[in-house]
Design a protein around this motif. Sequence first.
Motif, PDB file in Angstrom:
ATOM      1  N   ARG A   1     -25.677 -16.804 -15.732  1.00 15.42           N
ATOM      2  CA  ARG A   1     -24.242 -16.810 -16.032  1.00 15.42           C
ATOM      3  C   ARG A   1     -23.693 -15.380 -16.132  1.00 15.42           C
ATOM      4  O   ARG A   1     -22.587 -15.092 -15.669  1.00 15.42           O
ATOM      5  CB  ARG A   1     -23.995 -17.562 -17.344  1.00 15.42           C
ATOM      6  CG  ARG A   1     -24.165 -19.085 -17.201  1.00 15.42           C
ATOM      7  CD  ARG A   1     -24.326 -19.742 -18.565  1.00 15.42           C
ATOM      8  NE  ARG A   1     -23.152 -19.500 -19.403  1.00 15.42           N
ATOM      9  CZ  ARG A   1     -23.137 -19.603 -20.732  1.00 15.42           C
ATOM     10  NH1 ARG A   1     -24.270 -19.934 -21.373  1.00 15.42           N
ATOM     11  NH2 ARG A   1     -22.040 -19.400 -21.408  1.00 15.42           N
ATOM     12  N   ILE A   2     -24.475 -14.487 -16.727  1.00 14.26           N
ATOM     13  CA  ILE A   2     -24.034 -13.088 -16.823  1.00 14.26           C
ATOM     14  C   ILE A   2     -23.932 -12.461 -15.438  1.00 14.26           C
ATOM     15  O   ILE A   2     -22.952 -11.784 -15.101  1.00 14.26           O
ATOM     16  CB  ILE A   2     -25.000 -12.284 -17.715  1.00 14.26           C
ATOM     17  CG1 ILE A   2     -24.859 -12.735 -19.168  1.00 14.26           C
ATOM     18  CG2 ILE A   2     -24.729 -10.788 -17.601  1.00 14.26           C
ATOM     19  CD1 ILE A   2     -25.906 -12.154 -20.093  1.00 14.26           C
ATOM     20  N   VAL A   3     -24.958 -12.691 -14.609  1.00 15.41           N
ATOM     21  CA  VAL A   3     -24.947 -12.133 -13.247  1.00 15.41           C
ATOM     22  C   VAL A   3     -23.759 -12.686 -12.469  1.00 15.41           C
ATOM     23  O   VAL A   3     -23.049 -11.936 -11.765  1.00 15.41           O
ATOM     24  CB  VAL A   3     -26.281 -12.455 -12.538  1.00 15.41           C
ATOM     25  CG1 VAL A   3     -26.178 -12.139 -11.045  1.00 15.41           C
ATOM     26  CG2 VAL A   3     -27.417 -11.666 -13.176  1.00 15.41           C
ATOM     27  N   ASP A   4     -23.519 -13.975 -12.583  1.00 11.75           N
ATOM     28  CA  ASP A   4     -22.385 -14.574 -11.871  1.00 11.75           C
ATOM     29  C   ASP A   4     -21.061 -13.977 -12.355  1.00 11.75           C
ATOM     30  O   ASP A   4     -20.173 -13.672 -11.553  1.00 11.75           O
ATOM     31  CB  ASP A   4     -22.382 -16.089 -12.074  1.00 11.75           C
ATOM     32  CG  ASP A   4     -23.513 -16.784 -11.339  1.00 11.75           C
ATOM     33  OD1 ASP A   4     -24.069 -16.160 -10.404  1.00 11.75           O
ATOM     34  OD2 ASP A   4     -23.839 -17.934 -11.694  1.00 11.75           O
ATOM     35  N   ALA A   5     -20.913 -13.855 -13.681  1.00  6.57           N
ATOM     36  CA  ALA A   5     -19.652 -13.363 -14.234  1.00  6.57           C
ATOM     37  C   ALA A   5     -19.410 -11.911 -13.870  1.00  6.57           C
ATOM     38  O   ALA A   5     -18.268 -11.487 -13.666  1.00  6.57           O
ATOM     39  CB  ALA A   5     -19.648 -13.527 -15.753  1.00  6.57           C
ATOM     40  N   ALA A   6     -20.480 -11.100 -13.781  1.00  2.59           N
ATOM     41  CA  ALA A   6     -20.322  -9.680 -13.445  1.00  2.59           C
ATOM     42  C   ALA A   6     -19.972  -9.468 -11.982  1.00  2.59           C
ATOM     43  O   ALA A   6     -19.594  -8.363 -11.594  1.00  2.59           O
ATOM     44  CB  ALA A   6     -21.612  -8.918 -13.774  1.00  2.59           C
ATOM     45  N   ALA A   7     -20.073 -10.507 -11.190  1.00  2.00           N
ATOM     46  CA  ALA A   7     -19.666 -10.447  -9.778  1.00  2.00           C
ATOM     47  C   ALA A   7     -20.361  -9.332  -9.003  1.00  2.00           C
ATOM     48  O   ALA A   7     -19.808  -8.775  -8.051  1.00  2.00           O
ATOM     49  CB  ALA A   7     -18.148 -10.269  -9.684  1.00  2.00           C
ATOM     50  N   GLY A   8     -21.595  -9.007  -9.423  1.00  2.00           N
ATOM     51  CA  GLY A   8     -22.367  -8.018  -8.681  1.00  2.00           C
ATOM     52  C   GLY A   8     -21.914  -6.587  -8.861  1.00  2.00           C
ATOM     53  O   GLY A   8     -22.340  -5.712  -8.106  1.00  2.00           O
ATOM     54  N   LEU A   9     -21.076  -6.310  -9.864  1.00  2.00           N
ATOM     55  CA  LEU A   9     -20.606  -4.939 -10.089  1.00  2.00           C
ATOM     56  C   LEU A   9     -21.606  -4.193 -10.970  1.00  2.00           C
ATOM     57  O   LEU A   9     -21.788  -4.549 -12.142  1.00  2.00           O
ATOM     58  CB  LEU A   9     -19.233  -4.937 -10.749  1.00  2.00           C
ATOM     59  CG  LEU A   9     -18.085  -5.466  -9.891  1.00  2.00           C
ATOM     60  CD1 LEU A   9     -16.790  -5.477 -10.692  1.00  2.00           C
ATOM     61  CD2 LEU A   9     -17.918  -4.625  -8.639  1.00  2.00           C
ATOM     62  N   PRO A  10     -22.254  -3.161 -10.466  1.00  3.15           N
ATOM     63  CA  PRO A  10     -23.243  -2.439 -11.276  1.00  3.15           C
ATOM     64  C   PRO A  10     -22.661  -1.863 -12.557  1.00  3.15           C
ATOM     65  O   PRO A  10     -23.343  -1.843 -13.585  1.00  3.15           O
ATOM     66  CB  PRO A  10     -23.701  -1.321 -10.325  1.00  3.15           C
ATOM     67  CG  PRO A  10     -23.468  -1.865  -8.959  1.00  3.15           C
ATOM     68  CD  PRO A  10     -22.213  -2.676  -9.079  1.00  3.15           C
TER      69      PRO A  10
ATOM     70  N   GLY B   1     -28.502 -12.727 -28.742  1.00  7.20           N
ATOM     71  CA  GLY B   1     -29.033 -13.491 -27.618  1.00  7.20           C
ATOM     72  C   GLY B   1     -28.175 -13.364 -26.376  1.00  7.20           C
ATOM     73  O   GLY B   1     -26.956 -13.181 -26.448  1.00  7.20           O
ATOM     74  N   LEU B   2     -28.816 -13.481 -25.230  1.00  3.32           N
ATOM     75  CA  LEU B   2     -28.067 -13.407 -23.976  1.00  3.32           C
ATOM     76  C   LEU B   2     -27.119 -14.594 -23.832  1.00  3.32           C
ATOM     77  O   LEU B   2     -26.076 -14.476 -23.173  1.00  3.32           O
ATOM     78  CB  LEU B   2     -29.044 -13.374 -22.799  1.00  3.32           C
ATOM     79  CG  LEU B   2     -29.979 -12.159 -22.723  1.00  3.32           C
ATOM     80  CD1 LEU B   2     -30.801 -12.211 -21.435  1.00  3.32           C
ATOM     81  CD2 LEU B   2     -29.195 -10.850 -22.793  1.00  3.32           C
ATOM     82  N   GLY B   3     -27.458 -15.717 -24.457  1.00  2.00           N
ATOM     83  CA  GLY B   3     -26.569 -16.872 -24.391  1.00  2.00           C
ATOM     84  C   GLY B   3     -25.226 -16.572 -25.031  1.00  2.00           C
ATOM     85  O   GLY B   3     -24.177 -16.979 -24.519  1.00  2.00           O
ATOM     86  N   ARG B   4     -25.261 -15.873 -26.191  1.00  2.00           N
ATOM     87  CA  ARG B   4     -23.994 -15.533 -26.843  1.00  2.00           C
ATOM     88  C   ARG B   4     -23.176 -14.575 -25.979  1.00  2.00           C
ATOM     89  O   ARG B   4     -21.957 -14.708 -25.867  1.00  2.00           O
ATOM     90  CB  ARG B   4     -24.275 -14.911 -28.208  1.00  2.00           C
ATOM     91  CG  ARG B   4     -22.995 -14.533 -28.962  1.00  2.00           C
ATOM     92  CD  ARG B   4     -23.301 -13.986 -30.332  1.00  2.00           C
ATOM     93  NE  ARG B   4     -22.131 -13.367 -30.913  1.00  2.00           N
ATOM     94  CZ  ARG B   4     -22.133 -12.690 -32.055  1.00  2.00           C
ATOM     95  NH1 ARG B   4     -23.269 -12.561 -32.750  1.00  2.00           N
ATOM     96  NH2 ARG B   4     -21.035 -12.156 -32.525  1.00  2.00           N
ATOM     97  N   LEU B   5     -23.859 -13.608 -25.366  1.00  2.00           N
ATOM     98  CA  LEU B   5     -23.149 -12.684 -24.465  1.00  2.00           C
ATOM     99  C   LEU B   5     -22.509 -13.459 -23.310  1.00  2.00           C
ATOM    100  O   LEU B   5     -21.360 -13.204 -22.933  1.00  2.00           O
ATOM    101  CB  LEU B   5     -24.120 -11.639 -23.906  1.00  2.00           C
ATOM    102  CG  LEU B   5     -24.549 -10.501 -24.858  1.00  2.00           C
ATOM    103  CD1 LEU B   5     -25.597  -9.647 -24.192  1.00  2.00           C
ATOM    104  CD2 LEU B   5     -23.350  -9.664 -25.267  1.00  2.00           C
ATOM    105  N   ALA B   6     -23.249 -14.385 -22.743  1.00  2.00           N
ATOM    106  CA  ALA B   6     -22.715 -15.162 -21.619  1.00  2.00           C
ATOM    107  C   ALA B   6     -21.536 -16.009 -22.057  1.00  2.00           C
ATOM    108  O   ALA B   6     -20.544 -16.157 -21.317  1.00  2.00           O
ATOM    109  CB  ALA B   6     -23.822 -16.047 -21.032  1.00  2.00           C
ATOM    110  N   ASP B   7     -21.609 -16.574 -23.270  1.00  2.00           N
ATOM    111  CA  ASP B   7     -20.489 -17.378 -23.780  1.00  2.00           C
ATOM    112  C   ASP B   7     -19.223 -16.522 -23.932  1.00  2.00           C
ATOM    113  O   ASP B   7     -18.121 -16.942 -23.558  1.00  2.00           O
ATOM    114  CB  ASP B   7     -20.853 -17.999 -25.130  1.00  2.00           C
ATOM    115  CG  ASP B   7     -21.904 -19.098 -24.998  1.00  2.00           C
ATOM    116  OD1 ASP B   7     -22.542 -19.433 -26.015  1.00  2.00           O
ATOM    117  OD2 ASP B   7     -22.071 -19.621 -23.870  1.00  2.00           O
ATOM    118  N   GLU B   8     -19.370 -15.322 -24.505  1.00  2.00           N
ATOM    119  CA  GLU B   8     -18.209 -14.448 -24.683  1.00  2.00           C
ATOM    120  C   GLU B   8     -17.618 -14.053 -23.331  1.00  2.00           C
ATOM    121  O   GLU B   8     -16.406 -14.003 -23.156  1.00  2.00           O
ATOM    122  CB  GLU B   8     -18.606 -13.190 -25.461  1.00  2.00           C
ATOM    123  CG  GLU B   8     -18.948 -13.425 -26.912  1.00  2.00           C
ATOM    124  CD  GLU B   8     -19.260 -12.140 -27.642  1.00  2.00           C
ATOM    125  OE1 GLU B   8     -19.034 -11.059 -27.048  1.00  2.00           O
ATOM    126  OE2 GLU B   8     -19.719 -12.196 -28.794  1.00  2.00           O
TER     127      GLU B   8
END
Length: 827
Positions: A355-364, A381-388
């Motif tokens: 989810r994080i990779v998808d949301a970042a749209a490949g921007l380094p 947790g990475l889940g919380r980051l992805a939720d935000e």
Amino acid sequence: MSEVGGNAQQASAWFADELRRLRQLSGAPSLNTLVAISTAQGQPLARSTISDKLNAKSLPDWPFVVAFVKACVAHAGRAGVRLPAELTEMRHWDARHWRLLRIADAAHTEDRLRASAHAQIGRRSGGAPPASRPEPPVPGPSPTGQGAGTLDRVTPRQLPAAVPHFVGRRAALAALDALLAHRRHRAPGTTMVCLISGTAGVGKTSLAVGWAHQAADRFPDGQLYVNLRGFDATGPAASPAEVLREFLEALGVPAQRVPAGQDARSGLYRSVLTGRRVLVLLDNASDVDQVRPLLPGSPECLVVVTSRGHLAGLVTIEGAIPLLLDPLPRREAHELLSRRLGTDRLENEPEATNRIVDAAAGLPLALAIVAGRAAVQPALGLGRLADELTGSDGLDRFSHEDAATDVRTVFSWSYRNLDATSARAFRLLGLHPGPDVSVPALASLVGAPVAEAGRTLAALVRANLLSEHLPQRYVLHDLLRAYAAELVAEHEPEQARRQALGRLIDSYLHTGYAADLLLYDQRDPISPAPARPGTAITALIDRAAAWRWFTGEHRVLLTVIGLATDARFDTPAWQLAWVVNTYLDRLGAWQEQLMVQEWALLAASRVADRDGQARAHRNRAVACLRLGDHHQARVHLRRSLRLYAGLGDAIGSARAHLNLGILAERLGRYEQALQHAQQALDLFTAAENPNGRANALNNIGWYHSQLGNHRQAIDYCTRALVLQRQVGNRYWQAHTWDSLGYAHHRLEQQAEAIRCYRNALALWREAAERYYEATTLTHLGDSHRAAGAPGPARRAWRRALKILEPLGHPDAEQLRDRLRGGALPVS
């Protein structure tokens, strides 16, 4: 004659034919017409120089070619003549000029080898070696400013640090590597250029810098780097002229010898890079016009440009090789996060990672900031980051269609994770005009002690919201600056923003005022209002520290004056322009001097400050005098004089009369110049100003020398020197020693003249006053020749020419006449 030597003569004749052809097609303007047009364009040509070059008597230098072509094109325009398109474009002439220089260089090399061989034969036979032509100096002045030696080889290493967790980009790296092989096959006069383009945050700079470090050993003569700030939302893009100044200094050209005009700087830049293998990285370019003046024109060099735009003109005209950078594919995005956070952490939360990779749209850039937050908060947790990330709305929500919005969202995470002090500091940085920020500047923005500001800046660097590109100097990525500007407008009340701006301007004004007085303590003072509470003022202990401060803040001071003018801080704006005037004048940055004094006039006029207007008119006139614009100098001096008279300011009026005297002298009107100097003396005497009196006495003495009254000149100048010593004005003592030297020279007392000139030179160097150092060196050479010492005379003239040529000053032509053996002028 050898084949190479014959080729050099043929090439010189061919180039002269091209110049004559251009002149004929332009309507056959007379030499006097070309002199007049080039002077009006600010690139004056002497009649004798044009004749010399058109008859192929000597190789034309690049500034001459630029001035001659522009003058012919201008005449054609006036005459309604349509020229072939190629003859009006400087790249046409640039390529042909490089061809000429390379053939001439080859001939020089053959001459040196032949001379060396003859010398060996002469030594073996016991005879004297045959005379040979001396090796020409490498283009550009020596960094020490001493003698006529060659330019010391300085190897710049300007690449910023590479990203430690760079991943992927294998195809792009291979394409960049291929450039190194193709570079060897470039035609003379051309440079290999690669354009790396792509959306914001896609990693253009990381790729370019990372590859540049890998390839650095292929460029043993150095690497140049600049952030052109082409898409900076809150400040101006870097001007090519300013970048050229910085590059030339990095290559060993002293700051005082960098030419004033962009074309002259570009020509010197190409000359210095001739034969050198240098990598030039131009980061974040906005358009082709920002890049073209920075192209070396040498096949040994390689230029890498990064830009958010495609810069089609750079590809079409300059033949740049385009390299479009797409967002990272999912595999490489995963790899980037893995390197930052560790494989185990990603494998423990694969769904959140996706989810994080998808949301970042490949921007380094977005991925790096997310990874930075996760790294410093391992319990999060990475889940919380992805939720935000996926649950935000508005500005805080990634939009796959708009990469700029994506990056702002990631920025918001880092911003919200800051403590209150750092968050406020980050917001207020959106008010700073750039290009970089010092610790005292941030301290003034936030109204905090310098030590606290330093700690805050360190926290912002750790949060990846700021970078320290030089010790104690910090830069914001352009998108981060735009984000900070949005935040400060949204969260800080207008009154708080204005107070912060006021403290920032006060910091530069009060520190700059102290620095200016260290450079020239005899200036008529101004009265800045007391600094606002919370303003950080830097303590400077001596002239060297003052000069270093001005040098470090040079570009920032220009942007702050513009900011103060735009924001209607009118009185501090004109005062800050007054503060930088001495520095810009001594540096030879006369075009910048004109610009800031124009702002000063606007600001002082808006608040009806007649003293500020009078000072700005006079300072602007001084810059016009330096640049040879006598008409504008007269206009501004007359306006200044009227304002001073209306104020009843005798000292200001006297100084305007001194400048009017200098203008009259430049026009050969010595009686008029003497009258202005006498009026200045009367005004200074009535005002009981001994410092001004001394200066006026020196000018009176100088003008008497121009009129042939040399005994009177010595009398006036001796009186001036006594007064100047009493008041401790070492700067004007240098003027007076030069005047005394000239009078003794005209009385054929050359030993005394030489002693006076040497005293003047020591004081000019102490003051870092390059233009007047060249004037005294010219006079010193004249006295040496009159004393029957042609060797010392030529050395002095060459040293003067090395100062004047980079400044683009018209006095350089008189020195060339001396060195060619022409007659000395009468005065």
